[in-house]
Write a protein that holds these residues in place. Sequence first.
Motif, PDB file in Angstrom:
ATOM      1  N   ILE A  70       0.861  -1.181   0.000  1.00  0.00           N
ATOM      2  CA  ILE A  70       0.000   0.000   0.000  1.00  0.00           C
ATOM      3  C   ILE A  70       0.896   1.229   0.000  1.00  0.00           C
ATOM      4  O   ILE A  70       1.519   1.552   1.018  1.00  0.00           O
ATOM      5  CB  ILE A  70      -0.950   0.015   1.214  1.00  0.00           C
ATOM      6  CG1 ILE A  70      -1.774  -1.271   1.283  1.00  0.00           C
ATOM      7  CG2 ILE A  70      -1.887   1.221   1.140  1.00  0.00           C
ATOM      8  CD1 ILE A  70      -2.692  -1.364   2.503  1.00  0.00           C
TER       9      ILE A  70
ATOM     10  N   GLU B 273      -4.128   3.669  -2.092  1.00  0.00           N
ATOM     11  CA  GLU B 273      -4.786   4.447  -1.033  1.00  0.00           C
ATOM     12  C   GLU B 273      -5.441   3.529  -0.009  1.00  0.00           C
ATOM     13  O   GLU B 273      -5.617   2.331  -0.238  1.00  0.00           O
ATOM     14  CB  GLU B 273      -5.794   5.429  -1.636  1.00  0.00           C
ATOM     15  CG  GLU B 273      -6.866   4.812  -2.492  1.00  0.00           C
ATOM     16  CD  GLU B 273      -8.107   4.463  -1.689  1.00  0.00           C
ATOM     17  OE1 GLU B 273      -8.306   5.076  -0.622  1.00  0.00           O
ATOM     18  OE2 GLU B 273      -8.838   3.562  -2.106  1.00  0.00           O
ATOM     19  N   GLY B 274      -5.791   4.114   1.141  1.00  0.00           N
ATOM     20  CA  GLY B 274      -6.153   3.342   2.311  1.00  0.00           C
ATOM     21  C   GLY B 274      -7.434   2.545   2.262  1.00  0.00           C
ATOM     22  O   GLY B 274      -7.448   1.355   2.596  1.00  0.00           O
TER      23      GLY B 274
ATOM     24  N   LEU C 267       3.362  -1.060   4.177  1.00  0.00           N
ATOM     25  CA  LEU C 267       2.516   0.125   4.236  1.00  0.00           C
ATOM     26  C   LEU C 267       3.346   1.399   4.371  1.00  0.00           C
ATOM     27  O   LEU C 267       4.263   1.456   5.181  1.00  0.00           O
ATOM     28  CB  LEU C 267       1.584  -0.040   5.450  1.00  0.00           C
ATOM     29  CG  LEU C 267       0.574   1.019   5.816  1.00  0.00           C
ATOM     30  CD1 LEU C 267      -0.465   1.175   4.716  1.00  0.00           C
ATOM     31  CD2 LEU C 267      -0.107   0.621   7.123  1.00  0.00           C
TER      32      LEU C 267
ATOM     33  N   ASP D 265      -4.065   8.284   6.449  1.00  0.00           N
ATOM     34  CA  ASP D 265      -2.621   8.019   6.470  1.00  0.00           C
ATOM     35  C   ASP D 265      -2.337   6.593   6.931  1.00  0.00           C
ATOM     36  O   ASP D 265      -3.230   5.857   7.362  1.00  0.00           O
ATOM     37  CB  ASP D 265      -1.871   9.055   7.315  1.00  0.00           C
ATOM     38  CG  ASP D 265      -2.167   8.952   8.809  1.00  0.00           C
ATOM     39  OD1 ASP D 265      -2.459   7.850   9.304  1.00  0.00           O
ATOM     40  OD2 ASP D 265      -2.096   9.991   9.496  1.00  0.00           O
ATOM     41  N   GLY D 266      -1.057   6.212   6.828  1.00  0.00           N
ATOM     42  CA  GLY D 266      -0.676   4.840   7.101  1.00  0.00           C
ATOM     43  C   GLY D 266      -0.957   4.383   8.521  1.00  0.00           C
ATOM     44  O   GLY D 266      -1.326   3.229   8.746  1.00  0.00           O
TER      45      GLY D 266
ATOM     46  N   ILE E 110      -4.575   3.585   8.765  1.00  0.00           N
ATOM     47  CA  ILE E 110      -4.824   2.335   8.041  1.00  0.00           C
ATOM     48  C   ILE E 110      -4.415   1.146   8.899  1.00  0.00           C
ATOM     49  O   ILE E 110      -5.125   0.144   8.986  1.00  0.00           O
ATOM     50  CB  ILE E 110      -4.047   2.320   6.706  1.00  0.00           C
ATOM     51  CG1 ILE E 110      -4.587   3.404   5.775  1.00  0.00           C
ATOM     52  CG2 ILE E 110      -4.161   0.950   6.030  1.00  0.00           C
ATOM     53  CD1 ILE E 110      -3.711   3.633   4.552  1.00  0.00           C
ATOM     54  N   CYS E 111      -3.265   1.257   9.555  1.00  0.00           N
ATOM     55  CA  CYS E 111      -2.772   0.171  10.403  1.00  0.00           C
ATOM     56  C   CYS E 111      -3.750  -0.120  11.536  1.00  0.00           C
ATOM     57  O   CYS E 111      -4.060  -1.279  11.824  1.00  0.00           O
ATOM     58  CB  CYS E 111      -1.388   0.528  10.957  1.00  0.00           C
ATOM     59  SG  CYS E 111      -0.587  -0.814  11.856  1.00  0.00           S
TER      60      CYS E 111
END
Length: 218
Positions: free
Chosen positions: A3, A29-30, A47, A55-56, A59-60
């Motif tokens: 990603i 994108e997420g 990621l 943002d990452g 997402i995480c």
Amino acid sequence: MLIDDEQDIMDFLKYNLEAEGYAVKTSSEGVQGIKLASEWIPDVIVLDVMLPGMDGVEICYELRKIQKLQKSAIVFLSARGEDYSMIAGLEAGADDYLTKPIKIKVFLAKIKALLRRDREEEVKIHSIGGIELNRERYILIKNGIEIKMPRKEFELLALLLSKPGKVFKRNEILDKIWGEDSNIGDRTIDVHIKKIRNKLNNDMLETVKGVGYKINAV
């Protein structure tokens, strides 16, 4: 799974991973990435931190809420190398944090190390003081209550529980949980220990100053 919104980097990593025999899917994108990951269930998710929209780190957090992705390793690969970015990523549930630029041989070695540890024989963990670990679901069971745990927190707690009373030195923890070639430092261990201690909410996990950590059987 990759990603990242930098297409050239994603194409480069995808090419080299596929050359090593990995099946690879990508997303720029997420929201799309989360949907694809939940459908595909990758072994490893790589990621970026800086992504458009979500943002990452966000997402995480979302990925770690998905039960069927609890066994998936999440690795940040980002140009942001500040301590606070790394800590934020690890606190969100990531297993490792790598900084760009990274040599492709080093990157591939990291991926192989993650997958190799997955396949190693697991140490049988007995319940101690009302604590049990469910390896199939990656959850902590405390006094009958299920508590979800990110992968590395789970592995670290499993290591400590494997030998109650033994003091595990910091370098031993880094070697067994993150691998000898990891650039992870003491701050990373501190973050994970703090989160584990909050989940246990008791005095089982003891810090031995200047040495490491141990679990006391109660």
